[in-house]
Write an enzyme that holds these catalytic residues in place. Sequence first.
Site, PDB file in Angstrom:
ATOM      1  N   ARG A 266       0.829  -1.209   0.000  1.00 41.71           N
ATOM      2  CA  ARG A 266       0.000   0.000   0.000  1.00 41.71           C
ATOM      3  C   ARG A 266       0.865   1.263   0.000  1.00 41.71           C
ATOM      4  NH1 ARG A 266      -4.822  -0.971   2.557  1.00 41.71           N
ATOM      5  NH2 ARG A 266      -3.650  -2.261   4.022  1.00 41.71           N
ATOM      6  N   TYR A 267       2.002   1.178   0.684  1.00 44.23           N
ATOM      7  CA  TYR A 267       2.909   2.328   0.809  1.00 44.23           C
ATOM      8  C   TYR A 267       4.223   1.957   0.122  1.00 44.23           C
ATOM      9  CZ  TYR A 267      -0.342   3.108   4.697  1.00 44.23           C
ATOM     10  OH  TYR A 267      -1.459   3.253   5.469  1.00 44.23           O
TER      11      TYR A 267
ATOM     12  N   ARG B 170       7.253  -0.227   2.167  1.00 49.28           N
ATOM     13  CA  ARG B 170       6.989  -1.377   3.029  1.00 49.28           C
ATOM     14  C   ARG B 170       5.853  -2.227   2.473  1.00 49.28           C
ATOM     15  NH1 ARG B 170       5.432   3.526   4.625  1.00 49.28           N
ATOM     16  NH2 ARG B 170       3.536   3.887   5.844  1.00 49.28           N
TER      17      ARG B 170
ATOM     18  N   CYS C 252      -5.238 -17.235  14.430  1.00 48.89           N
ATOM     19  CA  CYS C 252      -4.787 -16.510  15.611  1.00 48.89           C
ATOM     20  C   CYS C 252      -5.013 -17.406  16.827  1.00 48.89           C
ATOM     21  CB  CYS C 252      -5.593 -15.224  15.805  1.00 48.89           C
ATOM     22  SG  CYS C 252      -5.559 -14.140  14.371  1.00 48.89           S
TER      23      CYS C 252
ATOM     24  N   CYS D 214     -10.558 -11.768  18.179  1.00 50.74           N
ATOM     25  CA  CYS D 214     -11.050 -10.530  18.782  1.00 50.74           C
ATOM     26  C   CYS D 214     -12.369 -10.172  18.097  1.00 50.74           C
ATOM     27  CB  CYS D 214     -10.025  -9.425  18.585  1.00 50.74           C
ATOM     28  SG  CYS D 214      -8.357  -9.927  19.065  1.00 50.74           S
TER      29      CYS D 214
ATOM     30  N   CYS E   5     -12.189  -7.535  15.249  1.00 50.64           N
ATOM     31  CA  CYS E   5     -11.075  -7.656  14.298  1.00 50.64           C
ATOM     32  C   CYS E   5     -11.412  -7.072  12.928  1.00 50.64           C
ATOM     33  CB  CYS E   5     -10.705  -9.121  14.129  1.00 50.64           C
ATOM     34  SG  CYS E   5      -9.424  -9.384  12.891  1.00 50.64           S
TER      35      CYS E   5
ATOM     36  N   ARG F 210      -9.871  -7.794  10.263  1.00 58.74           N
ATOM     37  CA  ARG F 210      -9.733  -8.835   9.227  1.00 58.74           C
ATOM     38  C   ARG F 210     -10.590 -10.040   9.575  1.00 58.74           C
ATOM     39  NH1 ARG F 210      -3.737  -7.720   8.842  1.00 58.74           N
ATOM     40  NH2 ARG F 210      -3.621  -6.100   7.265  1.00 58.74           N
TER      41      ARG F 210
ATOM     42  N   ASP G  63     -12.031   0.197  12.849  1.00 61.17           N
ATOM     43  CA  ASP G  63     -12.370   0.133  11.421  1.00 61.17           C
ATOM     44  C   ASP G  63     -13.815  -0.303  11.208  1.00 61.17           C
ATOM     45  OD1 ASP G  63      -9.824   0.853  10.301  1.00 61.17           O
ATOM     46  OD2 ASP G  63      -9.080  -1.086  11.034  1.00 61.17           O
TER      47      ASP G  63
ATOM     48  N   ASP H  44      -7.620   4.474   9.364  1.00 62.25           N
ATOM     49  CA  ASP H  44      -7.446   3.914   8.018  1.00 62.25           C
ATOM     50  C   ASP H  44      -8.614   4.367   7.168  1.00 62.25           C
ATOM     51  OD1 ASP H  44      -5.319   1.910   7.058  1.00 62.25           O
ATOM     52  OD2 ASP H  44      -5.512   1.489   9.207  1.00 62.25           O
TER      53      ASP H  44
ATOM     54  N   LYS I 262      -3.409   5.005   5.958  1.00 63.31           N
ATOM     55  CA  LYS I 262      -3.584   5.421   7.344  1.00 63.31           C
ATOM     56  C   LYS I 262      -3.220   6.891   7.453  1.00 63.31           C
ATOM     57  CE  LYS I 262      -2.171   2.073  10.287  1.00 63.31           C
ATOM     58  NZ  LYS I 262      -1.884   1.334   9.092  1.00 63.31           N
TER      59      LYS I 262
END
Length: 342
Positions: free
Chosen positions: A87-88, A91, A100, A104, A107, A109, A269, A306, A313
């Site tokens: 995206r950037y 990185r 996981c 959560c 989450c 995702r 999000d 985001d 972000k």
Amino acid sequence: MTIRLPAELVAAGLAPPEKLADLARVAQRYAVALTPEIAALVDRADPHDPIARQFVPDVAELTTTPDERADPIGDDAHSPVAGIVHRYPDRVLLKLVNVCAVYCRFCFRREMVGPGRQMLSADQLDAALGYVAGHPEVWEVILTGGDPLVLSARRLGAVIARIAAVAQVKIIRLHTRLPVVAPDRITPSLVRALKAPGKTTYVALHANHPRELTQQVRSACARIVDAGIPMVSQSVLLRGVNDDAGTLTQLMRAFVECRIKPYYLHHADLAPGTAHFRTTIAEGQALMRALRGRVSGLAQPAYVLDIPGGYGKVPAGPGYIDMCGDAGALVEDINGVKREYP
Ligand code: SF4
């Protein structure tokens, strides 16, 4: 044993029996897992316990608002090959695993993680690392997921060694919740696997409430930091969990006490079924103002948002400076008083 089934939640006293049918409906839609450490941390006498709120399913998750979306931060729009999000410019994210140790409830995702969704295949990993090697601008690789630390030390070490072999990559960052939810899994061999000669590893720890930083968790983090691996934090601003200045202050101070630099406080999000967790941006900014006035600079995270759709972000914190053209600027002090700057 990790709790995964609605009946196990009831048997453990984490939900009343009359909620079993609702829990089953939520569990059909979204993955559920609470490690023994997290289950032990829940105050069963508190109907608003901030630990339970993060991990025990709630029927409110079945309500999706029109603004919510399966891919809230737009990973897919920036994924040139499986497992990579670019995206950037400098990185990439490398999503090795989609599982996981806990799931959560908020989450971002949540549509992509869950049991049975395993790691990248060998061919996909080859293609992902080939992408990294073919992009000289990539200075940092961020292992995320899922939680990359659920892999064995041997597998994780092998992937990190392959990333480290890419000359232009200088920084390897891992985002994880494992030191909080399963601190005993932060073994010396896992910590050794995180390091690569000639490269710098960072670990970003996800925690949202000061009670998550138990003595065992602090010891697990100390094993990482003592090995020479700097740590930063990431938290999500969550209604009913940490949306008050006192809790955020304790959380950020606890990070600093553990030698973890507070890094991000994410605005929640637009993940499906998470409206009951979201604050407004104005509420988040007011909390950041409260922190700025009362807490050490070391304990200040960046409040970030985001932009839905994959646009990246941005800092979402309050502004303190009004530019007044040739007349200079008005600068607001920590008490909210505007001061002139020539
Ligand atoms: S550990 Fe991270 S990726 Fe996994 S469910 Fe929690 S927020 Fe999502």
